[in-house]
Design a protein around this motif. Structure first.
Motif, mmCIF file in Angstrom:
data_model
loop_
_atom_site.group_PDB
_atom_site.id
_atom_site.type_symbol
_atom_site.label_atom_id
_atom_site.label_comp_id
_atom_site.label_asym_id
_atom_site.label_seq_id
_atom_site.Cartn_x
_atom_site.Cartn_y
_atom_site.Cartn_z
ATOM 1 N N ASP A 13 0.863 -1.181 0.000
ATOM 2 C CA ASP A 13 0.000 0.000 0.000
ATOM 3 C C ASP A 13 0.903 1.236 0.000
ATOM 4 N N PRO A 14 0.852 2.065 -1.043
ATOM 5 C CA PRO A 14 1.814 3.172 -1.140
ATOM 6 C C PRO A 14 1.732 4.157 0.014
ATOM 7 N N ALA A 15 0.556 4.331 0.615
ATOM 8 C CA ALA A 15 0.439 5.270 1.729
ATOM 9 C C ALA A 15 1.095 4.749 2.995
ATOM 10 N N LEU A 16 1.464 3.460 3.010
ATOM 11 C CA LEU A 16 2.026 2.849 4.211
ATOM 12 C C LEU A 16 3.517 2.571 4.090
ATOM 13 N N LEU A 17 4.148 3.112 3.069
ATOM 14 C CA LEU A 17 5.567 2.835 2.824
ATOM 15 C C LEU A 17 6.315 4.111 2.481
ATOM 16 N N ARG A 18 7.478 4.298 3.082
ATOM 17 C CA ARG A 18 8.395 5.395 2.758
ATOM 18 C C ARG A 18 9.770 4.801 2.497
ATOM 19 N N PRO A 22 13.501 6.677 -4.459
ATOM 20 C CA PRO A 22 12.608 5.910 -5.340
ATOM 21 C C PRO A 22 13.252 4.631 -5.851
ATOM 22 N N GLU A 23 14.597 4.679 -6.062
ATOM 23 C CA GLU A 23 15.281 3.476 -6.553
ATOM 24 C C GLU A 23 15.188 2.341 -5.558
ATOM 25 N N LEU A 24 15.363 2.672 -4.268
ATOM 26 C CA LEU A 24 15.279 1.627 -3.252
ATOM 27 C C LEU A 24 13.863 1.062 -3.176
ATOM 28 N N ALA A 25 12.872 1.926 -3.254
ATOM 29 C CA ALA A 25 11.494 1.445 -3.241
ATOM 30 C C ALA A 25 11.244 0.491 -4.402
ATOM 31 N N ARG A 26 11.796 0.813 -5.574
ATOM 32 C CA ARG A 26 11.637 -0.072 -6.732
ATOM 33 C C ARG A 26 12.392 -1.390 -6.517
ATOM 34 N N ARG A 27 13.585 -1.296 -5.946
ATOM 35 C CA ARG A 27 14.407 -2.496 -5.748
ATOM 36 C C ARG A 27 13.753 -3.482 -4.781
ATOM 37 N N LEU A 28 13.065 -2.960 -3.774
ATOM 38 C CA LEU A 28 12.450 -3.826 -2.771
ATOM 39 C C LEU A 28 10.965 -4.093 -3.041
ATOM 40 N N ARG A 29 10.497 -3.698 -4.216
ATOM 41 C CA ARG A 29 9.097 -3.950 -4.561
ATOM 42 C C ARG A 29 8.826 -5.455 -4.529
ATOM 43 N N GLY A 30 7.806 -5.834 -3.817
ATOM 44 C CA GLY A 30 7.465 -7.244 -3.682
ATOM 45 C C GLY A 30 8.261 -7.979 -2.628
ATOM 46 N N GLN A 31 9.325 -7.348 -2.104
ATOM 47 C CA GLN A 31 10.161 -7.988 -1.091
ATOM 48 C C GLN A 31 9.892 -7.434 0.309
ATOM 49 N N ALA A 32 9.472 -6.171 0.397
ATOM 50 C CA ALA A 32 9.003 -5.567 1.649
ATOM 51 C C ALA A 32 7.592 -5.071 1.368
ATOM 52 N N LEU A 33 6.631 -5.719 1.969
ATOM 53 C CA LEU A 33 5.224 -5.523 1.614
ATOM 54 C C LEU A 33 4.433 -5.191 2.871
ATOM 55 N N VAL A 34 3.492 -4.252 2.766
ATOM 56 C CA VAL A 34 2.577 -3.989 3.874
ATOM 57 C C VAL A 34 1.178 -3.813 3.306
ATOM 58 N N SER A 139 2.504 1.108 14.793
ATOM 59 C CA SER A 139 3.946 1.215 15.006
ATOM 60 C C SER A 139 4.615 1.432 13.654
ATOM 61 N N VAL A 140 5.921 1.683 13.701
ATOM 62 C CA VAL A 140 6.697 1.881 12.476
ATOM 63 C C VAL A 140 7.793 0.830 12.429
ATOM 64 N N LEU A 141 7.844 0.096 11.328
ATOM 65 C CA LEU A 141 8.897 -0.897 11.082
ATOM 66 C C LEU A 141 9.916 -0.259 10.148
ATOM 67 N N LEU A 153 13.994 1.859 4.526
ATOM 68 C CA LEU A 153 12.586 1.739 4.138
ATOM 69 C C LEU A 153 11.787 1.712 5.430
ATOM 70 N N GLU A 154 10.654 2.392 5.456
ATOM 71 C CA GLU A 154 9.794 2.372 6.633
ATOM 72 C C GLU A 154 8.386 1.931 6.232
ATOM 73 N N LEU A 155 7.806 1.058 7.053
ATOM 74 C CA LEU A 155 6.450 0.582 6.861
ATOM 75 C C LEU A 155 5.602 1.035 8.038
ATOM 76 N N LEU A 156 4.469 1.653 7.753
ATOM 77 C CA LEU A 156 3.518 2.024 8.798
ATOM 78 C C LEU A 156 2.626 0.818 9.063
ATOM 79 N N LEU A 157 2.734 0.282 10.277
ATOM 80 C CA LEU A 157 1.979 -0.918 10.650
ATOM 81 C C LEU A 157 0.774 -0.509 11.483
ATOM 82 N N GLU A 158 -0.350 -0.367 10.832
ATOM 83 C CA GLU A 158 -1.576 -0.025 11.538
ATOM 84 C C GLU A 158 -2.185 -1.292 12.144
ATOM 85 N N PRO A 159 -3.020 -1.168 13.177
ATOM 86 C CA PRO A 159 -3.686 -2.353 13.716
ATOM 87 C C PRO A 159 -4.463 -3.077 12.614
#
Length: 221
Positions: A13-18, A22-34, A139-141, A153-159
Motif C-alpha cells: 500500500d503506497p500510503a504505508l511505505l516510505r 525511489p530506486e530503493l522502493a523499486r528495488r524492494l518492490r514485492g520484497q518488503a510488503l505492507v 507502530s513503524v517498522l 525503508l519504513e512501513l507504517l503498521l496499523e492495527p
C-alpha cells in the motif's frame, strides 16, 4: 482467493511505505510488503482472545536473551480458533509453495515503552519469508541496509495490517520496531501503545529450529 496478491509480484500500500529513494522502493518492490486492513476488527478481537491466555502466563521481560528486544513477553501458539485458522490460510500465499509457514505463530507482546532493536532474523532459526500481523497499537517498522546504512525503508503498521519480508528485505536489511520517542512516519507522529504481533515464519532448509528466531545486530565500527 483469501490472501491473493501476497506473492513476490505484489506491491505495498503506497500510503504505508516510505523509502530513502525511489530506486530503493523499486528495488524492494514485492520484497518488503505492507497491507492495511488485512483482518477486520472482529477478527482482530477473536485473535487476541485466543492468544491472551498464553501470554498471560508469562511475565514481561526487560531484556531478550540475545538483546534484540526489551519490554516484551512472547509465546508460540498454534491458532486453532476460526479466525486463527483463516489467518494461517490467508498468509500462506506469501510463502513459496514448497516452503509454507509453520503452523504455530510467534506471538510477541510489546509494552508501550518496549522496542525491537535492529536485527536480521537468524538463518539458523528462520527461513526465507517472514509475515507479521500487527494488533492493538500502530507502530513503524524500519529496514536499513547492511551494506549502505543510508538506504532505509519504513512501513507504517496499523492495527490489523500485515507485513511481509523476503529476498533482500529479509537477508540484506535489518528491521526494527521504532521506540515510542522515535515513532514517526515522515511528519506523522505514531504514538506507541501495547502492540501484539502474530509472526509467521517458514523453516530454514534441513533445520529443526529452536524457539527464538532473533539475532542481535552489531553495526560495523
Amino acid at each position: 482467493s483469501p490472501g491473493a496478491g501476497l506473492g513476490p509480484e505484489a506491491e505495498a500500500d503506497p500510503a504505508l511505505l516510505r523509502a530513502s529513494s525511489p530506486e530503493l522502493a523499486r528495488r524492494l518492490r514485492g520484497q518488503a510488503l505492507v497491507r492495511g486492513g488485512f483482518v477486520s476488527e472482529g477478527e482482530a478481537a477473536e485473535l487476541l482472545r485466543e492468544v491472551e491466555p498464553g501470554l498471560g502466563r508469562g511475565r514481561y521481560q526487560s531484556d531478550h536473551w540475545d538483546r534484540a528486544i526489551t519490554g516484551y513477553r512472547e509465546t508460540e501458539r498454534g491458532l486453532r480458533g476460526g479466525a486463527g485458522r483463516a489467518l494461517l490460510l490467508r498468509v500462506t500465499p506469501a510463502f513459496p509453495p514448497r516452503r509454507p509457514p509453520r503452523p504455530s505463530a510467534h506471538v510477541l507482546d510489546l509494552l508501550p515503552g518496549g522496542r525491537v532493536g535492529p536485527h536480521v532474523d537468524s538463518v539458523k532459526f528462520c527461513g526465507c519469508t517472514i509475515a507479521g500481523l500487527s494488533l492493538l497499537s500502530p507502530s513503524v517498522l524500519r529496514l536499513r541496509s547492511l551494506r549502505d546504512p543510508q538506504d532505509w525503508l519504513e512501513l507504517l503498521l496499523e492495527p490489523g495490517s500485515l507485513y511481509v519480508l523476503r529476498g533482500a528485505a529479509r537477508y540484506e536489511f535489518t528491521h526494527e520496531i521504532l521506540p515510542d520517542e522515535e515513532s514517526f512516519f515522515g511528519g506523522l507522529r505514531v504514538p506507541r501503545g501495547r502492540r501484539v504481533a502474530l509472526i509467521f515464519r517458514n523453516d530454514p532448509p534441513g533445520e529443526n529450529p529452536p524457539k527464538s528466531p532473533l539475532e542481535p545486530f552489531t553495526p560495523a565500527p
